[in-house]
Design an enzyme around this catalytic site. Structure first.
Site, PDB file in Angstrom:
ATOM      1  N   HIS A  52       0.859  -1.184   0.000  1.00 31.63           N
ATOM      2  CA  HIS A  52       0.000   0.000   0.000  1.00 31.63           C
ATOM      3  C   HIS A  52       0.892   1.229   0.000  1.00 31.63           C
ATOM      4  CE1 HIS A  52      -3.406   2.578   0.823  1.00 31.63           C
ATOM      5  NE2 HIS A  52      -2.718   3.133   1.806  1.00 31.63           N
ATOM      6  N   SER A  53       0.629   2.164  -0.908  1.00 30.67           N
ATOM      7  CA  SER A  53       1.351   3.419  -1.010  1.00 30.67           C
ATOM      8  C   SER A  53       2.846   3.142  -1.192  1.00 30.67           C
ATOM      9  CB  SER A  53       1.053   4.291   0.219  1.00 30.67           C
ATOM     10  OG  SER A  53       1.508   5.604   0.028  1.00 30.67           O
ATOM     11  N   MET A  54       3.690   3.567  -0.261  1.00 33.17           N
ATOM     12  CA  MET A  54       5.120   3.299  -0.391  1.00 33.17           C
ATOM     13  C   MET A  54       5.387   1.797  -0.503  1.00 33.17           C
ATOM     14  SD  MET A  54       8.323   4.096   2.143  1.00 33.17           S
ATOM     15  CE  MET A  54       7.999   2.660   3.153  1.00 33.17           C
TER      16      MET A  54
ATOM     17  N   GLY B 201       3.635  -0.286  -2.069  1.00 29.14           N
ATOM     18  CA  GLY B 201       3.395  -0.640  -3.462  1.00 29.14           C
ATOM     19  C   GLY B 201       4.633  -0.405  -4.319  1.00 29.14           C
TER      20      GLY B 201
ATOM     21  N   SER C 228      -1.940  -0.886  -3.929  1.00 35.00           N
ATOM     22  CA  SER C 228      -3.017   0.084  -3.696  1.00 35.00           C
ATOM     23  C   SER C 228      -2.400   1.436  -3.349  1.00 35.00           C
ATOM     24  CB  SER C 228      -3.947  -0.389  -2.567  1.00 35.00           C
ATOM     25  OG  SER C 228      -3.288  -0.382  -1.327  1.00 35.00           O
TER      26      SER C 228
END
Length: 167
Positions: free
Chosen positions: A117-119, A121, A145
Protein backbone atom coordinates in the site's frame (compact mmCIF):
# COMPACT_ATOMS: atom_id res chain seq x y z
CA UNK A 1 6.63 -2.90 24.49
CA UNK A 2 4.34 -1.22 27.00
CA UNK A 3 5.32 2.17 28.40
CA UNK A 4 7.22 2.01 31.74
CA UNK A 5 4.37 3.61 33.70
CA UNK A 6 1.84 1.12 32.30
CA UNK A 7 4.18 -1.76 33.14
CA UNK A 8 4.43 -0.50 36.74
CA UNK A 9 0.63 -0.26 37.10
CA UNK A 10 0.05 -3.70 35.59
CA UNK A 11 2.78 -5.27 37.74
CA UNK A 12 1.32 -3.72 40.91
CA UNK A 13 -2.02 -5.29 40.03
CA UNK A 14 -0.57 -8.75 39.61
CA UNK A 15 -0.49 -8.85 35.81
CA UNK A 16 2.61 -10.82 34.80
CA UNK A 17 4.80 -8.91 32.38
CA UNK A 18 7.32 -10.55 30.06
CA UNK A 19 10.93 -9.53 30.49
CA UNK A 20 12.09 -6.82 28.09
CA UNK A 21 13.56 -8.20 24.88
CA UNK A 22 17.31 -8.44 24.60
CA UNK A 23 19.37 -8.35 21.46
CA UNK A 24 19.61 -12.15 21.73
CA UNK A 25 15.78 -12.34 21.45
CA UNK A 26 15.62 -10.37 18.21
CA UNK A 27 15.41 -12.27 14.95
CA UNK A 28 18.34 -11.87 12.60
CA UNK A 29 18.92 -12.37 8.89
CA UNK A 30 15.86 -13.24 6.80
CA UNK A 31 13.79 -13.76 9.97
CA UNK A 32 14.30 -10.09 10.86
CA UNK A 33 12.80 -9.04 7.52
CA UNK A 34 9.79 -11.37 7.30
CA UNK A 35 7.50 -13.10 9.75
CA UNK A 36 4.39 -15.21 9.61
CA UNK A 37 2.21 -14.88 12.72
CA UNK A 38 -0.21 -17.68 11.74
CA UNK A 39 1.50 -20.44 9.74
CA UNK A 40 -0.81 -22.25 7.34
CA UNK A 41 1.22 -24.96 5.60
CA UNK A 42 -1.80 -26.09 3.55
CA UNK A 43 -2.59 -22.56 2.29
CA UNK A 44 -2.98 -22.19 -1.46
CA UNK A 45 -1.19 -18.81 -1.48
CA UNK A 46 1.24 -16.86 0.65
CA UNK A 47 0.69 -13.09 0.74
CA UNK A 48 3.74 -10.95 1.53
CA UNK A 49 2.53 -7.58 2.84
CA UNK A 50 4.80 -4.55 2.50
CA UNK A 51 4.17 -1.59 4.80
CA UNK A 52 3.27 1.95 3.85
CA UNK A 53 5.41 4.89 4.98
CA UNK A 54 5.62 4.99 8.76
CA UNK A 55 3.95 1.61 9.29
CA UNK A 56 5.38 -1.72 10.32
CA UNK A 57 4.45 -5.35 10.07
CA UNK A 58 1.76 -4.92 12.74
CA UNK A 59 -0.45 -3.07 10.26
CA UNK A 60 -1.09 -6.37 8.44
CA UNK A 61 -1.16 -8.94 11.26
CA UNK A 62 -4.99 -8.91 11.58
CA UNK A 63 -5.26 -9.95 7.94
CA UNK A 64 -4.56 -13.60 8.82
CA UNK A 65 -7.93 -13.86 10.53
CA UNK A 66 -9.68 -11.98 7.73
CA UNK A 67 -8.28 -13.98 4.81
CA UNK A 68 -8.97 -17.45 6.20
CA UNK A 69 -7.16 -20.75 5.81
CA UNK A 70 -6.50 -20.40 2.07
CA UNK A 71 -3.97 -17.58 2.54
CA UNK A 72 -0.86 -17.48 4.71
CA UNK A 73 0.06 -13.87 5.55
CA UNK A 74 3.71 -12.86 5.75
CA UNK A 75 4.61 -9.37 6.94
CA UNK A 76 7.74 -7.40 6.11
CA UNK A 77 9.43 -5.56 8.96
CA UNK A 78 11.65 -2.75 7.78
CA UNK A 79 14.62 -1.42 9.77
CA UNK A 80 13.75 1.55 11.99
CA UNK A 81 10.22 0.31 12.78
CA UNK A 82 8.58 -1.74 15.54
CA UNK A 83 10.89 -4.53 16.71
CA UNK A 84 13.67 -3.13 14.49
CA UNK A 85 13.40 0.40 15.89
CA UNK A 86 17.02 0.39 17.11
CA UNK A 87 18.29 -0.15 13.55
CA UNK A 88 18.81 2.84 11.27
CA UNK A 89 16.07 3.13 8.63
CA UNK A 90 17.05 2.54 5.03
CA UNK A 91 16.66 5.51 2.73
CA UNK A 92 17.21 4.04 -0.73
CA UNK A 93 15.59 1.26 -2.72
CA UNK A 94 19.07 -0.14 -3.43
CA UNK A 95 19.55 -0.57 0.33
CA UNK A 96 16.06 -1.92 0.99
CA UNK A 97 15.22 -4.23 -1.93
CA UNK A 98 18.17 -6.71 -1.95
CA UNK A 99 17.78 -8.01 1.64
CA UNK A 100 14.00 -8.16 1.23
CA UNK A 101 14.37 -10.13 -2.01
CA UNK A 102 16.75 -12.54 -0.28
CA UNK A 103 14.39 -12.96 2.69
CA UNK A 104 11.42 -13.72 0.40
CA UNK A 105 13.45 -16.19 -1.66
CA UNK A 106 14.70 -17.91 1.50
CA UNK A 107 11.55 -17.99 3.64
CA UNK A 108 8.36 -17.76 1.54
CA UNK A 109 7.31 -20.90 -0.34
CA UNK A 110 5.69 -20.48 -3.75
CA UNK A 111 3.09 -19.69 -4.80
CA UNK A 112 3.10 -16.23 -3.30
CA UNK A 113 1.87 -12.74 -4.08
CA UNK A 114 3.11 -9.34 -2.98
CA UNK A 115 0.82 -6.65 -1.57
CA UNK A 116 1.92 -3.10 -0.92
CA UNK A 117 0.00 0.00 0.00
CA UNK A 118 1.35 3.42 -1.01
CA UNK A 119 5.12 3.30 -0.39
CA UNK A 120 4.74 -0.47 0.10
CA UNK A 121 3.39 -0.64 -3.46
CA UNK A 122 6.56 0.96 -4.79
CA UNK A 123 8.67 -1.40 -2.71
CA UNK A 124 6.58 -4.30 -4.02
CA UNK A 125 7.15 -3.26 -7.62
CA UNK A 126 10.92 -3.09 -7.15
CA UNK A 127 11.08 -6.34 -5.18
CA UNK A 128 8.96 -8.14 -7.82
CA UNK A 129 11.21 -6.81 -10.59
CA UNK A 130 14.30 -8.08 -8.78
CA UNK A 131 12.74 -11.46 -7.94
CA UNK A 132 11.91 -12.00 -11.63
CA UNK A 133 15.44 -10.92 -12.67
CA UNK A 134 17.07 -13.45 -10.34
CA UNK A 135 15.17 -16.30 -12.02
CA UNK A 136 13.75 -17.94 -8.89
CA UNK A 137 10.09 -18.37 -8.12
CA UNK A 138 8.52 -15.06 -9.06
CA UNK A 139 5.46 -13.67 -7.31
CA UNK A 140 2.16 -14.99 -8.62
CA UNK A 141 1.19 -11.35 -8.90
CA UNK A 142 1.97 -8.00 -7.33
CA UNK A 143 -1.03 -6.20 -5.84
CA UNK A 144 -0.71 -2.46 -5.27
CA UNK A 145 -3.02 0.08 -3.70
CA UNK A 146 -2.71 3.86 -3.42
CA UNK A 147 0.42 4.13 -5.56
CA UNK A 148 0.97 5.23 -9.12
CA UNK A 149 2.79 2.92 -11.50
CA UNK A 150 6.48 3.82 -11.76
CA UNK A 151 6.15 5.05 -15.35
CA UNK A 152 3.42 7.50 -14.23
CA UNK A 153 5.06 8.78 -11.06
CA UNK A 154 4.45 12.43 -10.34
CA UNK A 155 7.47 14.68 -10.45
CA UNK A 156 8.30 16.28 -7.16
CA UNK A 157 9.24 19.93 -7.41
CA UNK A 158 10.30 22.45 -4.80
CA UNK A 159 7.86 23.16 -1.99
CA UNK A 160 5.81 26.26 -2.60
CA UNK A 161 4.28 28.58 -0.07
CA UNK A 162 0.65 29.70 -0.10
CA UNK A 163 -0.51 31.16 -3.41
CA UNK A 164 -1.37 34.79 -3.58
CA UNK A 165 -4.55 35.91 -5.20
CA UNK A 166 -4.12 38.18 -8.14
CA UNK A 167 -6.13 41.42 -7.84
Amino acid sequence: MAAPRLVAVLSRNGVPMPPPPTTADRPTGAAAWLSCAVPRPAARLRLVCLPYAGAGAGAYRPWSALLGDEVEVWTAQLPGRERRLAEPPLTTMDGLAPPLVEAIAERVPAPYALFGHSMGGLIGYEVARRLVARGGPAPHRPVVSAARPPHRAASVGPAAGPRRRQP
